[in-house]
Design an enzyme around this catalytic site. Structure first.
Site: not given
Length: 187
Positions: A19, A91
């Site tokens: 992340h 992401d």
């Protein structure tokens, strides 16, 4: 001034997780430009570089992913930065690990950081650079997966994606975003 935003979560526990790949790109640029993120305002760490192409801010919101828009909109207002002059790096589960996808607008696609940005900016029309992290294996929950570190096998392709993303950001400083998209999409 142009603004390069890397999304992620603050703290050692999240440092090398999937992340946080947006943070990794901003950290890489800061290192390459000798521009450490030492300034703090509106719950974000940033630096301002005077580049040949003009002033550029590198930003890592420290509000945690779900509230990223608070920091971004406050800094944009404070410095008078226009929407056309930002790029958000984050992401993407729907892309293979390390693959890039650049867009000028779109929905949040389930990404809470982008949901927050859309809410606070009042639009879906801003430049994005998504970096693939692949889908979790069967049976693994998405939150557990995105907060996991990359596997040893993925590290080389992720390192390459960080460098390519930084190159795309640097190219954007002197080329229209559409040209940057054509050059870097799918790499």
């Amino acid at each position: 001034m142009k603004l390069i935003i890397g999304l992620g979560n603050p703290g050692k526990a999240y440092e090398d997780t999937r992340h946080n790949i947006g943070f990794k790109v901003v950290d890489y640029l800061a290192s390459q430009w000798n521009a450490p993120l030492t300034q703090s305002k509106f719950k974000g760490m940033y630096s301002i570089s005077h580049r040949p192409e003009g002033k550029v801010m590198l930003l890592k919101p420290l509000t945690y992913m779900n509230l990223s828009g608070e920091t971004v909109s406050a800094l944009m207002d404070y410095y008078g930065i226009e929407l056309k002059d930002i790029i958000v790096i984050y992401d993407d589960l729907d892309l293979p690990a390390g693959q890039l996808r650049l867009r000028q607008k779109g929905s949040a696609g389930g990404h809470n950081g982008i949901k927050s940005l859309i809410q606070h900016l009042g639009t879906q029309e801003f430049n994005r650079l998504r970096i693939g992290i692949s889908r979790p294996p069967a049976g693994m929950k998405v939150p557990d997966y995105v907060l996991q570190r990359f596997s040893k096998e993925e590290i080389p392709e992720v390192a390459d994606a960080i460098k390519k993303s930084a190159a795309a950001c640097e190219t954007w400083l002197f080329k229209p975003y559409l040209e940057v998209m054509n050059q870097f999409n799918g790499t």
